[in-house]
Write an enzyme that holds these catalytic residues in place. Sequence first.
Site, PDB file in Angstrom:
ATOM      1  CD  GLU A 292      -1.762  -2.371   1.561  1.00 37.62           C
ATOM      2  OE1 GLU A 292      -2.661  -3.206   1.587  1.00 37.62           O
ATOM      3  OE2 GLU A 292      -0.572  -2.631   1.855  1.00 37.62           O
ATOM      4  CG  ASP A 334      20.273  23.828 -31.390  1.00 34.30           C
ATOM      5  OD1 ASP A 334      20.903  23.622 -32.437  1.00 34.30           O
ATOM      6  OD2 ASP A 334      19.727  24.905 -31.111  1.00 34.30           O
ATOM      7  CG  ASP A 639      16.667  27.395 -28.886  1.00 33.45           C
ATOM      8  OD1 ASP A 639      16.212  26.839 -29.905  1.00 33.45           O
ATOM      9  OD2 ASP A 639      17.679  28.122 -28.910  1.00 33.45           O
ATOM     10  CG  ASP A 643      13.940  23.421 -31.615  1.00 37.49           C
ATOM     11  OD1 ASP A 643      14.211  22.909 -32.705  1.00 37.49           O
ATOM     12  OD2 ASP A 643      14.656  24.279 -31.063  1.00 37.49           O
ATOM     13  CG  ASN A 705       3.884  -6.255   0.601  1.00 38.84           C
ATOM     14  OD1 ASN A 705       4.716  -5.527   1.120  1.00 38.84           O
ATOM     15  ND2 ASN A 705       2.630  -5.894   0.420  1.00 38.84           N
ATOM     16  CG  ASP A 737       7.328  -2.916   5.413  1.00 35.14           C
ATOM     17  OD1 ASP A 737       8.204  -3.059   6.279  1.00 35.14           O
ATOM     18  OD2 ASP A 737       6.647  -3.847   4.960  1.00 35.14           O
TER      19      ASP A 737
END
Length: 895
Positions: A292, A334, A639, A643, A705, A737
């Site tokens: 959980e 680039d 940039d 692009d 578990n 846990d």
Amino acid sequence: MTDENHANDDLWHALPLGEVQDRLGSSISDGLRAAEAATRLEKAGPNRLAEVGRPSAWMLLIRQFRSALIGVLVAAAILSAVVGEVADMVVILAIVVINGALGFLQEARAERALEALTRMLAPKAHVVRGGAPIRISAEELVPGDLVLLATGDTVPADLRLVSAIDLSIDEAVLTGESAPVEKAVEQVAADTPLAERAPSAFMGTVVTNGHGNGLVVATGMRTEFGRIAALAQSIDREETPLQRELGGLGRMLGGVALAIAALVAAMGLARGYPFEEMLLFGISLAVAAVPEGLPAVVTVTLAIGVAAMTRRRALMRRLVAAETLGAASIICTDKTGTLTRNEMTITGIELPGLSIAVEGVGYEPKGRFLKDGQAIDPKSEPRLKALLETGLWCNATSMIDGEDGPRPLGAPTEAAFLVAGAKAGLSVDHTLIEGEVSFTSARKRMSVLAKEEDGSFILHVKGAPEIVLERCSQVCGQDGVTALDNNARVAIDAQFTVLAEKGMRVLAVARRPLSEAAVSGARHVCEDMEADLTFLGLVGIIDPPREEVAGAVAQARAAGIGVIMITGDAGPTATAIARSIGLEAKTTVTGSHMDDMDDAALAEALAKEAVFARARPQDKIRIVSALQSAGHVAAMTGDGVNDAPALRQADIGIAMGRRGTDVARGASDMVLTDDNFASIIGAVEEGRRQYDNIRKFVGYLLSSNAGEVIGIFLAVLLGWPLLLLPIHIIWMNLVTDGPTALALGAEPAEGAVMRRPPRKPGARLLGHRDALRVTILGSYIALVAMGLFWWNLSEGGALLHAQTLAFTAFVVLEKANAFNFRRLDDAPLSGLRENPWLPVAIFIALSLQVAVVHVPLFNEWFSTVPLTMGDWGLIVMAAVPMIALGQLTRGLASR
């Protein structure tokens, strides 16, 4: 302006000015009236781009719950409510809500940080309304407004130019073309490509030279910016590898939980157990099978990693994007500003018969002039002094103080001459300029007529070598001014080749003395003056690589990550820069070459890590798609507006924070706040660390578990009483846990994290060998707890005491098990000082367990009883082999 006018919105560049004025219902001299502008603003809306790629607050919140694990938890809560375990239901749902809130807050924080980086649109614009120039907010611009442009301005909307005086505009953010584009007012053909539309100016581009004005023809999302923004928005975002893995894990755990619950119920009913008791058993197993705390631990770990990446100057817009970057196998980058400093610098000067090297990089005026490796005074070399002075005369650029040092206001190449002149201690008086003609793509040269103190004149010229040389008849050599014969031209060509092969942009410099009579009072530059020039020399200009990039590229290669340069610059320049930073660059492919390449040929070029030059927006998308088809996890930097589609197509889109456009940042997963390629590699390392740690705590949680499931299942199979109560399982999975797993998420990077190849696309979070290790460790935990439970009952102990003993054994052994997952190459207890959170988390978990066992109020809540010192001693002794078993099975763990 009627709706009919909009039918020709794409053709403004092809219309004569008179028709443009009529269609817009405006004036090329007086603009719009204020009242008409207000009416149009109400109809057209503000001149701004939609928040491309930025989800609303509701979308941010909703996507926190799109997880298979979350679905399993909700199902477990519903089942808990069905059997009357209301407390369990409340606890599970609380965890779901807390997990969603943590993810929402972190991603909302990233969006707010991104908004702080958005500076693309000019906040103000100069317009003429009713014949009077005024300054207004750029958002108030409407079609038909007459906008005034000057050097340094950002174009605030799409314009049809009506005046252009030596006007040049940098359109790199839109077209990818690094050189400024000369503008004019004459109409061009309707099918003229965007990058060649001289009478058009586009939103977001920058005026680098001259001045002019234009009528607004499009605003907001109807601009070229907006169209590409919409294209970027239309590309669907695929799930990241981690999202797919966690989704698969959630579905697997859900299936396991249902299968176990059904099996246990069937077995119990066959043995004659009451239905309600079997249903409770089944839910206990289902709850035990599902970790959980996993969604919350993943979210918090990623959020911590995002904060670490921010310190490395990489702002993550999505939590899971950090992990995706860690899986990147190819980075498409680039050149300008990312691999290089984006600061044009003169590093070589070739005078006839003499080579001069210039030290220093960038726009700081520091560096020496070297002749044969020895420093010289530039003023002591008349020919060098003359060349530098001509470069200063032929200059319309100025330097301003930026946030991180001097920045040019104008053409970068002219800024390079300014800096070189400053290094030499030279300056000129521009008030003595009598006439000039700016550089244009047609002329490929700039000429300035300057007056001397004695009343004579000098025409200064700089430009493309082939253009300037054909206008020269003399050369200023070592023996003075002589005729420019064939031998001299051959020597100059050889010098040009030397500079060009170094990836430099080469300009030629020349001048011509003119008498007062020759000028004849015209005081302007005419074609006849630009003849019989005296050639002074060649200048090599380069955008130098960032100092740290070569090391970052080497680090990427060591990590098995390919680097591909994609740039709008010319092939020789791209190839030279690529080789200077450690890229092999065995072949260079231009955008036009790509048109002739089929997918197989492109794949072959990509396999050789080719350099891509003169790349267009559609080329970038095709490259990314080809890489993904080949099985790569592709990262793409960018940039400009052009692009954005490729950024969105890539597995991880990386936008520039300083020079990037709003559209590029909105389409990205990550924003580099320093625009530096080296920061990408640092972020990759952080992403790999995060994924390693996620794998560590997932393995830890699943082994814990697994122990609970195996123990409960075997107890039912053997006909024993209930080994653990549901509240015990919830307590372990969430309280003891969860924090321990979170501490595992804070583990520092393993020493070899950047010396191994990226994980393969489709590789499982935990492989079959990991599953075997998880089963072995979980089985040991289960068998120890069952042994203590059986021993206590066989000795006549009460069921509640036996359950408390088994419950506590599970907690203690699971904490010991945490050390089995923190290091894969070192001893389990080594380097604890590097991650103090783990011992702290274990100490807190054990302290809470002691309280649950020995505090009367908690005894009532958790159905526990106090344990004896002997009980605790047995548990501790059983925990010691847990660590030894972890070391024996370490070879099964994935690396």
